[in-house]
Design a protein around this motif. Sequence first.
Motif, PDB file in Angstrom:
ATOM      1  N   ASP A 146      43.154  30.287  33.971  1.00  0.00           N
ATOM      2  CA  ASP A 146      43.065  30.915  35.290  1.00  0.00           C
ATOM      3  C   ASP A 146      42.096  30.153  36.191  1.00  0.00           C
ATOM      4  O   ASP A 146      42.376  29.931  37.369  1.00  0.00           O
ATOM      5  CB  ASP A 146      42.628  32.375  35.182  1.00  0.00           C
ATOM      6  CG  ASP A 146      43.764  33.313  34.822  1.00  0.00           C
ATOM      7  OD1 ASP A 146      44.943  32.923  34.944  1.00  0.00           O
ATOM      8  OD2 ASP A 146      43.464  34.458  34.424  1.00  0.00           O
ATOM      9  N   ASP A 147      40.940  29.755  35.647  1.00  0.00           N
ATOM     10  CA  ASP A 147      39.956  28.999  36.431  1.00  0.00           C
ATOM     11  C   ASP A 147      40.502  27.637  36.848  1.00  0.00           C
ATOM     12  O   ASP A 147      40.328  27.206  37.988  1.00  0.00           O
ATOM     13  CB  ASP A 147      38.659  28.801  35.643  1.00  0.00           C
ATOM     14  CG  ASP A 147      37.929  30.092  35.343  1.00  0.00           C
ATOM     15  OD1 ASP A 147      38.086  31.065  36.110  1.00  0.00           O
ATOM     16  OD2 ASP A 147      37.214  30.123  34.326  1.00  0.00           O
ATOM     17  N   VAL A 148      41.146  26.968  35.914  1.00  0.00           N
ATOM     18  CA  VAL A 148      41.687  25.632  36.189  1.00  0.00           C
ATOM     19  C   VAL A 148      42.776  25.710  37.249  1.00  0.00           C
ATOM     20  O   VAL A 148      42.788  24.914  38.198  1.00  0.00           O
ATOM     21  CB  VAL A 148      42.223  24.969  34.897  1.00  0.00           C
ATOM     22  CG1 VAL A 148      43.004  23.704  35.214  1.00  0.00           C
ATOM     23  CG2 VAL A 148      41.064  24.657  33.953  1.00  0.00           C
ATOM     24  N   THR A 149      43.691  26.670  37.120  1.00  0.00           N
ATOM     25  CA  THR A 149      44.775  26.747  38.108  1.00  0.00           C
ATOM     26  C   THR A 149      44.246  27.133  39.488  1.00  0.00           C
ATOM     27  O   THR A 149      44.765  26.642  40.493  1.00  0.00           O
ATOM     28  CB  THR A 149      45.896  27.704  37.662  1.00  0.00           C
ATOM     29  OG1 THR A 149      45.357  28.999  37.392  1.00  0.00           O
ATOM     30  CG2 THR A 149      46.609  27.168  36.429  1.00  0.00           C
ATOM     31  N   ALA A 150      43.221  27.966  39.553  1.00  0.00           N
ATOM     32  CA  ALA A 150      42.612  28.301  40.851  1.00  0.00           C
ATOM     33  C   ALA A 150      42.007  27.048  41.485  1.00  0.00           C
ATOM     34  O   ALA A 150      42.163  26.804  42.687  1.00  0.00           O
ATOM     35  CB  ALA A 150      41.563  29.389  40.688  1.00  0.00           C
ATOM     36  N   ASP A 151      41.322  26.242  40.676  1.00  0.00           N
ATOM     37  CA  ASP A 151      40.734  24.998  41.168  1.00  0.00           C
ATOM     38  C   ASP A 151      41.821  24.035  41.657  1.00  0.00           C
ATOM     39  O   ASP A 151      41.690  23.428  42.716  1.00  0.00           O
ATOM     40  CB  ASP A 151      39.895  24.352  40.062  1.00  0.00           C
ATOM     41  CG  ASP A 151      39.271  23.040  40.484  1.00  0.00           C
ATOM     42  OD1 ASP A 151      38.687  22.977  41.583  1.00  0.00           O
ATOM     43  OD2 ASP A 151      39.366  22.069  39.701  1.00  0.00           O
ATOM     44  N   LEU A 152      42.899  23.918  40.890  1.00  0.00           N
ATOM     45  CA  LEU A 152      43.991  23.018  41.280  1.00  0.00           C
ATOM     46  C   LEU A 152      44.654  23.484  42.570  1.00  0.00           C
ATOM     47  O   LEU A 152      44.991  22.675  43.427  1.00  0.00           O
ATOM     48  CB  LEU A 152      45.021  22.921  40.149  1.00  0.00           C
ATOM     49  CG  LEU A 152      44.528  22.255  38.868  1.00  0.00           C
ATOM     50  CD1 LEU A 152      45.569  22.418  37.759  1.00  0.00           C
ATOM     51  CD2 LEU A 152      44.178  20.800  39.088  1.00  0.00           C
ATOM     52  N   ALA A 179      52.653  27.089  23.947  1.00  0.00           N
ATOM     53  CA  ALA A 179      52.664  27.986  25.101  1.00  0.00           C
ATOM     54  C   ALA A 179      51.352  28.757  25.186  1.00  0.00           C
ATOM     55  O   ALA A 179      50.863  29.288  24.189  1.00  0.00           O
ATOM     56  CB  ALA A 179      53.830  28.962  25.001  1.00  0.00           C
ATOM     57  N   CYS A 180      50.784  28.785  26.379  1.00  0.00           N
ATOM     58  CA  CYS A 180      49.511  29.471  26.599  1.00  0.00           C
ATOM     59  C   CYS A 180      49.798  30.836  27.198  1.00  0.00           C
ATOM     60  O   CYS A 180      50.325  30.938  28.307  1.00  0.00           O
ATOM     61  CB  CYS A 180      48.621  28.652  27.539  1.00  0.00           C
ATOM     62  SG  CYS A 180      47.032  29.422  27.835  1.00  0.00           S
ATOM     63  N   HIS A 181      49.446  31.887  26.464  1.00  0.00           N
ATOM     64  CA  HIS A 181      49.663  33.256  26.933  1.00  0.00           C
ATOM     65  C   HIS A 181      48.353  33.939  27.306  1.00  0.00           C
ATOM     66  O   HIS A 181      48.372  34.942  28.008  1.00  0.00           O
ATOM     67  CB  HIS A 181      50.395  34.070  25.872  1.00  0.00           C
ATOM     68  CG  HIS A 181      51.737  33.504  25.540  1.00  0.00           C
ATOM     69  ND1 HIS A 181      52.807  33.524  26.417  1.00  0.00           N
ATOM     70  CD2 HIS A 181      52.191  32.868  24.433  1.00  0.00           C
ATOM     71  CE1 HIS A 181      53.847  32.942  25.860  1.00  0.00           C
ATOM     72  NE2 HIS A 181      53.496  32.527  24.666  1.00  0.00           N
ATOM     73  N   ASP A 182      47.232  33.432  26.822  1.00  0.00           N
ATOM     74  CA  ASP A 182      45.919  34.003  27.155  1.00  0.00           C
ATOM     75  C   ASP A 182      45.268  33.096  28.186  1.00  0.00           C
ATOM     76  O   ASP A 182      44.660  32.085  27.851  1.00  0.00           O
ATOM     77  CB  ASP A 182      45.041  34.124  25.907  1.00  0.00           C
ATOM     78  CG  ASP A 182      43.694  34.763  26.202  1.00  0.00           C
ATOM     79  OD1 ASP A 182      43.422  35.075  27.387  1.00  0.00           O
ATOM     80  OD2 ASP A 182      42.931  34.959  25.258  1.00  0.00           O
ATOM     81  N   ARG A 183      45.380  33.480  29.432  1.00  0.00           N
ATOM     82  CA  ARG A 183      44.911  32.632  30.522  1.00  0.00           C
ATOM     83  C   ARG A 183      43.421  32.773  30.783  1.00  0.00           C
ATOM     84  O   ARG A 183      42.897  32.128  31.666  1.00  0.00           O
ATOM     85  CB  ARG A 183      45.713  32.954  31.778  1.00  0.00           C
ATOM     86  CG  ARG A 183      47.198  32.616  31.607  1.00  0.00           C
ATOM     87  CD  ARG A 183      47.991  33.055  32.800  1.00  0.00           C
ATOM     88  NE  ARG A 183      47.481  32.488  34.009  1.00  0.00           N
ATOM     89  CZ  ARG A 183      48.093  31.561  34.741  1.00  0.00           C
ATOM     90  NH1 ARG A 183      49.269  31.114  34.358  1.00  0.00           N
ATOM     91  NH2 ARG A 183      47.556  31.106  35.840  1.00  0.00           N
ATOM     92  N   ARG A 184      42.719  33.612  29.996  1.00  0.00           N
ATOM     93  CA  ARG A 184      41.286  33.816  30.240  1.00  0.00           C
ATOM     94  C   ARG A 184      40.368  33.156  29.203  1.00  0.00           C
ATOM     95  O   ARG A 184      39.164  33.108  29.400  1.00  0.00           O
ATOM     96  CB  ARG A 184      40.990  35.310  30.297  1.00  0.00           C
ATOM     97  CG  ARG A 184      41.589  35.939  31.533  1.00  0.00           C
ATOM     98  CD  ARG A 184      41.149  37.369  31.697  1.00  0.00           C
ATOM     99  NE  ARG A 184      42.282  38.116  32.190  1.00  0.00           N
ATOM    100  CZ  ARG A 184      42.707  39.246  31.697  1.00  0.00           C
ATOM    101  NH1 ARG A 184      42.102  39.806  30.686  1.00  0.00           N
ATOM    102  NH2 ARG A 184      43.747  39.845  32.215  1.00  0.00           N
ATOM    103  N   THR A 185      40.923  32.662  28.130  1.00  0.00           N
ATOM    104  CA  THR A 185      40.118  32.024  27.088  1.00  0.00           C
ATOM    105  C   THR A 185      39.754  30.607  27.508  1.00  0.00           C
ATOM    106  O   THR A 185      40.610  29.869  28.010  1.00  0.00           O
ATOM    107  CB  THR A 185      40.908  31.978  25.764  1.00  0.00           C
ATOM    108  OG1 THR A 185      41.187  33.311  25.362  1.00  0.00           O
ATOM    109  CG2 THR A 185      40.132  31.264  24.672  1.00  0.00           C
ATOM    110  N   PRO A 186      38.495  30.191  27.315  1.00  0.00           N
ATOM    111  CA  PRO A 186      38.119  28.809  27.657  1.00  0.00           C
ATOM    112  C   PRO A 186      38.980  27.804  26.888  1.00  0.00           C
ATOM    113  O   PRO A 186      39.255  27.976  25.702  1.00  0.00           O
ATOM    114  CB  PRO A 186      36.658  28.713  27.236  1.00  0.00           C
ATOM    115  CG  PRO A 186      36.161  30.118  27.296  1.00  0.00           C
ATOM    116  CD  PRO A 186      37.338  30.972  26.863  1.00  0.00           C
TER     117      PRO A 186
END
Length: 92
Positions: free
Chosen positions: A40-46, A69-76
């Motif tokens: 989530d942080d990375v996509t917001a930055d992008l 596949a990434c389903h947990d978008r909050r894990t570092p």
Amino acid sequence: MTDPTPAATVAALLTVRYFAGARAAAGRSEETVPAGRSLDDVTADLADRHGDRLAAVLRVASFLVDGIACHDRRTPLPAGATIDVLPPFAGG
């Protein structure tokens, strides 16, 4: 000759690879971003970095982290990981 990029610096990054419409929206096929943050942080930055066109693609894209596949978008995300941005594909 020594490598000008220390291994620790490379390991502290994530590689983001863009496919299809995501590549067109980002204007590149890949880039690196700092590690230790969530998807989530990375996509917001992008989205902030590249604007509304990529933001729209990121809202509907699927993401692979190191091929899974990434389903947990909050894990570092782990340092050195590769994130594949896969927009919806027609006919699939």
